[in-house]
Design an enzyme around this catalytic site. Structure first.
Site, PDB file in Angstrom:
ATOM      1  N   GLU A 105      -8.874 -10.511  -8.401  1.00 15.29           N
ATOM      2  CA  GLU A 105      -7.922  -9.426  -8.123  1.00 15.29           C
ATOM      3  C   GLU A 105      -6.702  -9.489  -9.049  1.00 15.29           C
ATOM      4  OE1 GLU A 105      -9.363  -9.028  -3.482  1.00 15.29           O
ATOM      5  OE2 GLU A 105      -7.384  -9.837  -3.885  1.00 15.29           O
ATOM      6  N   TYR A 108     -12.069  -2.130  -4.701  1.00 21.21           N
ATOM      7  CA  TYR A 108     -12.650  -2.377  -3.377  1.00 21.21           C
ATOM      8  C   TYR A 108     -14.177  -2.319  -3.393  1.00 21.21           C
ATOM      9  CZ  TYR A 108      -8.157  -2.345  -0.926  1.00 21.21           C
ATOM     10  OH  TYR A 108      -6.906  -2.656  -0.451  1.00 21.21           O
ATOM     11  N   PHE A 168     -15.848   2.905   6.004  1.00 16.66           N
ATOM     12  CA  PHE A 168     -14.456   3.299   5.722  1.00 16.66           C
ATOM     13  C   PHE A 168     -14.136   3.335   4.234  1.00 16.66           C
ATOM     14  CE2 PHE A 168     -14.558  -1.283   6.627  1.00 16.66           C
ATOM     15  CZ  PHE A 168     -13.938  -1.811   5.497  1.00 16.66           C
ATOM     16  N   HIS A 171      -2.114  -5.630   1.173  1.00 20.23           N
ATOM     17  CA  HIS A 171      -3.371  -6.331   0.917  1.00 20.23           C
ATOM     18  C   HIS A 171      -3.051  -7.788   0.628  1.00 20.23           C
ATOM     19  CE1 HIS A 171      -7.259  -7.317  -0.956  1.00 20.23           C
ATOM     20  NE2 HIS A 171      -6.539  -7.977  -1.843  1.00 20.23           N
ATOM     21  N   THR A 176      -5.886  -7.619  10.172  1.00 18.21           N
ATOM     22  CA  THR A 176      -6.145  -6.362   9.454  1.00 18.21           C
ATOM     23  C   THR A 176      -5.584  -5.161  10.217  1.00 18.21           C
ATOM     24  OG1 THR A 176      -8.177  -7.352   8.585  1.00 18.21           O
ATOM     25  CG2 THR A 176      -7.967  -4.959   8.411  1.00 18.21           C
ATOM     26  N   ARG A 180      -2.290 -14.877   4.128  1.00 20.32           N
ATOM     27  CA  ARG A 180      -3.046 -14.159   5.164  1.00 20.32           C
ATOM     28  C   ARG A 180      -2.360 -14.335   6.526  1.00 20.32           C
ATOM     29  NH1 ARG A 180      -7.294 -10.621   3.647  1.00 20.32           N
ATOM     30  NH2 ARG A 180      -7.883 -10.809   5.824  1.00 20.32           N
ATOM     31  N   ARG A 234       2.188  -6.985   8.506  1.00 20.71           N
ATOM     32  CA  ARG A 234       1.419  -5.828   8.987  1.00 20.71           C
ATOM     33  C   ARG A 234       1.927  -5.336  10.339  1.00 20.71           C
ATOM     34  NH1 ARG A 234      -4.610  -7.668   6.850  1.00 20.71           N
ATOM     35  NH2 ARG A 234      -4.572  -6.403   4.946  1.00 20.71           N
ATOM     36  N   LYS A 241       0.829  -1.221   0.000  1.00 16.97           N
ATOM     37  CA  LYS A 241       0.000   0.000   0.000  1.00 16.97           C
ATOM     38  C   LYS A 241       0.862   1.269   0.000  1.00 16.97           C
ATOM     39  CE  LYS A 241      -3.945  -2.388   2.052  1.00 16.97           C
ATOM     40  NZ  LYS A 241      -5.073  -2.321   3.028  1.00 16.97           N
TER      41      LYS A 241
HETATM   42  P1  IDP Z   1      -8.281  -7.236   4.962  1.00 12.73           P
HETATM   43  O1  IDP Z   1      -7.424  -6.300   4.165  1.00 12.73           O
HETATM   44  O2  IDP Z   1      -7.559  -7.748   6.174  1.00 12.73           O
HETATM   45  O3  IDP Z   1      -8.890  -8.333   4.131  1.00 12.73           O
HETATM   46  P2  IDP Z   1     -10.884  -5.982   4.891  1.00 12.73           P
HETATM   47  O4  IDP Z   1     -11.935  -6.157   5.937  1.00 12.73           O
HETATM   48  O5  IDP Z   1     -11.069  -6.680   3.584  1.00 12.73           O
HETATM   49  O6  IDP Z   1      -9.481  -6.380   5.544  1.00 12.73           O
HETATM   50  O7  IDP Z   1     -10.754  -4.421   4.637  1.00 12.73           O
HETATM   51  C1  IDP Z   1     -10.029  -3.928   3.512  1.00 12.73           C
HETATM   52  C2  IDP Z   1      -9.116  -2.835   3.994  1.00 12.73           C
HETATM   53  O8  IDP Z   1      -9.907  -1.743   4.448  1.00 12.73           O
HETATM   54  C3  IDP Z   1      -8.220  -3.203   5.168  1.00 12.73           C
HETATM   55  O9  IDP Z   1      -7.011  -3.804   4.765  1.00 12.73           O
HETATM   56  C4  IDP Z   1      -7.992  -1.879   5.849  1.00 12.73           C
HETATM   57  O10 IDP Z   1      -6.889  -1.194   5.287  1.00 12.73           O
HETATM   58  C5  IDP Z   1      -9.242  -1.087   5.529  1.00 12.73           C
HETATM   59  N1  IDP Z   1     -10.135  -1.066   6.686  1.00 12.73           N
HETATM   60  C6  IDP Z   1     -10.840  -2.102   7.185  1.00 12.73           C
HETATM   61  N2  IDP Z   1     -11.577  -1.711   8.245  1.00 12.73           N
HETATM   62  C7  IDP Z   1     -11.345  -0.398   8.397  1.00 12.73           C
HETATM   63  C8  IDP Z   1     -11.828   0.583   9.330  1.00 12.73           C
HETATM   64  O11 IDP Z   1     -12.641   0.307  10.227  1.00 12.73           O
HETATM   65  N3  IDP Z   1     -11.333   1.857   9.175  1.00 12.73           N
HETATM   66  C9  IDP Z   1     -10.443   2.189   8.180  1.00 12.73           C
HETATM   67  N4  IDP Z   1      -9.975   1.290   7.298  1.00 12.73           N
HETATM   68  C10 IDP Z   1     -10.415   0.023   7.405  1.00 12.73           C
HETATM   69 MG    MG Z   2     -10.151  -8.183   2.500  1.00 10.03          MG
END
Ligand code: IDP
Ligand code: MG
Length: 140
Positions: free
Chosen positions: A128, A51, A59, A117, A93, A87, A104, A11
């Protein structure tokens, strides 16, 4: 063949901070092969398309603005059980909740700026990979 391919992005903040090389090195050391690799600066519309699954989440705007704020590094990774193992390698996350030694935890700063990601299923990995790479670039 399923189960062998995942998709990752490094990112914008991690790229800006100069961590792309370190992260790719870690990925290689963990036994992944990099099938395709590119650095791109997404526009807002492209980030929103990538996304789209999150379009109703609170968000979404923050996430897509951030992902369009600077260049990212996108890659297709190959390894047995790639999706699930990657993962585990990247961690939770939220970097604050990610296990010690995960990507991370090491390179993420907060929930939004969590360094990388990783696809969450074989089906999404394929979608993707196809978003960023042509059929020829996905061959291995
Ligand atoms: P992941 O990347 O672990 O799969 P996802 O739930 O798919 O998580 O969310 C995608 C991305 O959105 C996350 O990697 C994170 O950067 C961002 N994100 C998720 N939840 C929040 C939040 O509550 N606030 C701000 N950004 C968020
Ligand atoms: Mg995800």
């Amino acid at each position: 063949m399923t189960g062998y391919k995942t998709f990752t992005m490094i990112k914008p903040l991690a790229v800006e901070q100069g961590y792309a090389g370190k992260i790719l090195d870690r990925i290689l050391k963990e036994g992944y092969r990099v099938i395709s690799l590119k650095m791109v600066h997404l526009c807002k519309r492209e980030a929103e398309a990538f996304y789209e699954v999150h379009k109703d989440r609170p968000f979404f705007k923050e996430l897509t603005s951030y992902m369009a704020s600077g260049p990212i590094v996108a890659a297709i990774l190959k390894k047995e059980n790639a999706v699930q193992d990657y993962r585990t390698l990247i961690g939770a996350t939220n970097p604050a909740e990610a296990a010690e030694g995960t990507i991370r935890k090491l390179y993420g700063t907060d929930l939004g700026k969590n360094a990388v990601h990783g696809s969450d299923s074989d089906e999404n990995a394929e979608i993707e990979c196809s978003f960023f790479f042509s059929g020829m670039e996905k061959m291995w």
